[in-house]
Design a protein around this motif. Structure first.
Motif, PDB file in Angstrom:
ATOM      1  N   ALA A   1       0.817  -1.218   0.000  1.00 41.44           N
ATOM      2  CA  ALA A   1       0.000   0.000   0.000  1.00 41.44           C
ATOM      3  C   ALA A   1       0.847   1.263   0.000  1.00 41.44           C
ATOM      4  O   ALA A   1       0.445   2.300  -0.553  1.00 41.44           O
ATOM      5  N   THR A   2       2.021   1.209   0.618  1.00 44.48           N
ATOM      6  CA  THR A   2       2.857   2.403   0.738  1.00 44.48           C
ATOM      7  C   THR A   2       3.910   2.518  -0.357  1.00 44.48           C
ATOM      8  O   THR A   2       4.487   3.580  -0.545  1.00 44.48           O
ATOM      9  N   SER A   3       4.153   1.428  -1.085  1.00 44.99           N
ATOM     10  CA  SER A   3       5.191   1.445  -2.110  1.00 44.99           C
ATOM     11  C   SER A   3       4.822   2.388  -3.245  1.00 44.99           C
ATOM     12  O   SER A   3       3.790   2.231  -3.893  1.00 44.99           O
TER      13      SER A   3
ATOM     14  N   ARG B   1      -8.176   2.194   2.019  1.00 49.85           N
ATOM     15  CA  ARG B   1      -9.105   2.811   1.058  1.00 49.85           C
ATOM     16  C   ARG B   1      -9.308   4.293   1.351  1.00 49.85           C
ATOM     17  O   ARG B   1      -9.615   5.072   0.447  1.00 49.85           O
ATOM     18  N   ARG B   2      -9.127   4.666   2.615  1.00 52.35           N
ATOM     19  CA  ARG B   2      -9.300   6.075   2.995  1.00 52.35           C
ATOM     20  C   ARG B   2      -7.973   6.829   3.067  1.00 52.35           C
ATOM     21  O   ARG B   2      -7.930   7.957   3.532  1.00 52.35           O
ATOM     22  N   GLY B   3      -6.903   6.171   2.641  1.00 54.82           N
ATOM     23  CA  GLY B   3      -5.637   6.874   2.480  1.00 54.82           C
ATOM     24  C   GLY B   3      -4.743   6.921   3.693  1.00 54.82           C
ATOM     25  O   GLY B   3      -3.917   7.831   3.815  1.00 54.82           O
ATOM     26  N   VAL B   4      -4.848   5.937   4.614  1.00 56.06           N
ATOM     27  CA  VAL B   4      -3.965   5.908   5.782  1.00 56.06           C
ATOM     28  C   VAL B   4      -3.606   4.458   6.078  1.00 56.06           C
ATOM     29  O   VAL B   4      -4.389   3.540   5.813  1.00 56.06           O
ATOM     30  N   VAL B   5      -2.404   4.240   6.606  1.00 56.35           N
ATOM     31  CA  VAL B   5      -1.978   2.894   6.938  1.00 56.35           C
ATOM     32  C   VAL B   5      -1.342   2.899   8.325  1.00 56.35           C
ATOM     33  O   VAL B   5      -0.711   3.871   8.736  1.00 56.35           O
TER      34      VAL B   5
ATOM     35  N   GLN C   1     -12.751   7.344  10.332  1.00 55.87           N
ATOM     36  CA  GLN C   1     -13.787   7.017   9.361  1.00 55.87           C
ATOM     37  C   GLN C   1     -13.814   5.507   9.077  1.00 55.87           C
ATOM     38  O   GLN C   1     -14.882   4.900   8.989  1.00 55.87           O
ATOM     39  N   ALA C   2     -12.606   4.928   8.927  1.00 58.18           N
ATOM     40  CA  ALA C   2     -12.543   3.486   8.685  1.00 58.18           C
ATOM     41  C   ALA C   2     -13.097   2.701   9.861  1.00 58.18           C
ATOM     42  O   ALA C   2     -13.825   1.720   9.687  1.00 58.18           O
ATOM     43  N   LEU C   3     -12.760   3.141  11.073  1.00 60.70           N
ATOM     44  CA  LEU C   3     -13.248   2.457  12.272  1.00 60.70           C
ATOM     45  C   LEU C   3     -14.765   2.530  12.353  1.00 60.70           C
ATOM     46  O   LEU C   3     -15.432   1.589  12.806  1.00 60.70           O
TER      47      LEU C   3
END
Length: 476
Positions: free
Chosen positions: A112-114, A432-436, A471-473
């Protein structure tokens, strides 16, 4: 990672077709190789899913790939008229061997971060580039002439660097050692690898903290070790737990991170340190002390490592510049009895003939300069500020959804989610929401724990990352 060129007049889907064709013709994708799903490849290449669908249709029409319901899209077993028997079964090879691949969740985080600069990375334990001592290194390179021998160096490491480490470890950590008791490694993980491969045998029982960074390293399983847990409390592990494991399983080694423990941030209390060292000496159990974070103590009051209190020579001490200077230098070190250093140096020479002299020279110049103090002071202030922003964001945005206790050093905050969640689904929803972030299960924890790191993202991205996680939570 390759991406289509939007300035090129060739349609995007055709560029993707040409790229995959080349990889097949170069045998980078042998017959039977799985291709990414349409959605995943679209994310990787930054194009619409319809573009990938069109590219896959073109490849299927040419007979280069085939799609089977439930199995996804794969390179055709027969391509360009060549029978698959002419190509080695690379899948069988890659699934063999004794060194295990990374954990699936860790591979997903890396994927996801690559090459994705838009995602907010609260997973990486690496310092952001603005925290590296770039200005100091640039000045040193201008001021100092490099006149060192460019041939193979001493497998134990660059002697001037080991000499500088003797002074630095005494000044900052209270550790007294000599150059002959230090081995320079390519970061802390090479030290751990050498220990697991050279000092232990398959079937040996070892104790690690629970949760622990060691759980995220398949090298322990690859070495065939039996792993037993030492629960981490607010003040570290209980020495009595180590004694119990020794009696039950005859553990041969203990792996600990006593200062700003990764991932919990706990500090092993002074009373426990004394009891632990006494018990380990009595039972003759070596302790491997991984100490990457001590110098990040925000107050400047560095907790003394176990090695500084070790009077029986039972502690193998591991440190590195990765978390306090620059990960790209790949400079780590181990302090151990000279017989152990000799054994590991021999193994190290068989692996790579020693580390490159150039990063060792840079590291030595950095440590020996009077400017390393300034860098550490600046790093502490910056990390303190970043943690303060993350704590405020967690309190304001997540409120009572998580529980945490911020440490006074280190790079991470360990959080407990106050309701049941599925680690994998929460990670995917967050991506999907842009955070890892790193799910706690990676470290051997039960579901519902997460590690947020504040050293890598930009200051302004920390609140945005926590908001995206919230938001994901909310979707769980």
């Amino acid at each position: 990672m390759w991406r289509p060129d939007r300035a090129d007049k060739t349609p995007l889907y055709q560029q993707i077709v040409d790229h995959i064709e080349r990889r097949i013709s170069y045998a980078e994708l042998p017959p039977g190789s799985a291709l990414p799903s349409e959605r995943k490849l679209a994310e990787q290449l930054g194009v619409n899913r319809s573009t990938v669908i069109q590219a896959y249709e073109e490849l299927r029409a040419s007979g280069l790939v085939e799609s089977i319901v439930g199995s996804g899209t794969r390179v055709s077993r027969t391509k360009w008229g060549i029978a698959p028997s002419h190509t080695p079964n690379w899948r069988q090879y890659t699934e063999g061997g004794t060194f295990l691949p990374n954990l699936p969740l860790m591979r997903r985080i890396r994927e996801a971060t690559s090459n994705n600069s838009s995602i907010i990375n609260l997973a990486s334990g690496e310092l952001s580039s603005d925290l590296f001592p770039n200005d100091i290194v640039h000045s040193l390179l201008r001021e100092q002439n490099f006149n060192e021998h460019l041939g193979y160096d001493d497998p134990q490491g660059f002697h001037p660097l080991r000499k500088s480490l003797v002074s630095s470890l005494k000044q900052y950590n209270g550790i007294h050692t000599t150059e002959s008791s230090i081995l320079i490694t390519s970061g802390s993980q090479q030290s751990l690898y050498l220990i697991t491969q050279c000092l232990l045998s398959p079937g040996d029982a070892v104790a690690v903290e629970d949760p622990s960074y060691c759980y995220s390293l398949p090298m322990f399983q690859s070495a065939g070790l039996r792993i037993f847990r030492l629960p981490v409390h607010h003040d570290g592990i209980e020495p009595d737990d180590m004694i119990r494991l020794y009696r039950q399983h005859r553990i041969r080694m203990v792996f600990l991170n006593p200062n700003y423990q990764n991932p919990t941030g706990a500090i092993l209390s002074e009373s426990k340190r004394k009891r632990l060292l006494e018990a380990a000496a009595l039972l003759r159990i070596p302790i491997v002390e991984d100490d990457p974070f001590s110098l990040t103590a925000f107050s400047g009051a560095v907790p003394p490592p176990l090695k500084a209190m070790d009077t029986d020579g039972i502690v193998l001490y591991i440190g590195s510049l990765s978390k306090i200077a620059a990960s790209g230098l790949r400079i780590g070190w181990m302090i151990a009895p000279q017989s152990v250093i000799g054994r590991l140096s021999d193994a190290r020479q068989q692996m790579d003939f020693g580390l490159s002299i150039i990063p060792q020279w840079v590291a030595e110049q950095l440590l020996a300069s009077g400017r390393f103090d300034d860098h550490i002071a600046r790093l502490r202030r910056a990390l303190d500020q970043r943690q303060e922003i993350m704590v405020q964001s967690l309190s304001d945005i997540l409120q009572n959804k998580v529980a945490f206790s911020p440490p006074q050093g280190g790079l991470n905050i360990w959080c407990k989610i106050n309701r049941p969640v599925d680690d994998s689904k929460l990670l995917e929803e967050s991506i999907r929401r842009g955070v890892v972030f790193v799910p706690g299960s990676v470290y051997g924890s039960e579901p519902g724990f997460i590690r947020f790191s504040y050293a890598k993202p930009r200051l302004e991205d920390i609140p945005a990352g926590i908001a995206a996680f919230n938001q994901a939570l909310g979707m769980m």
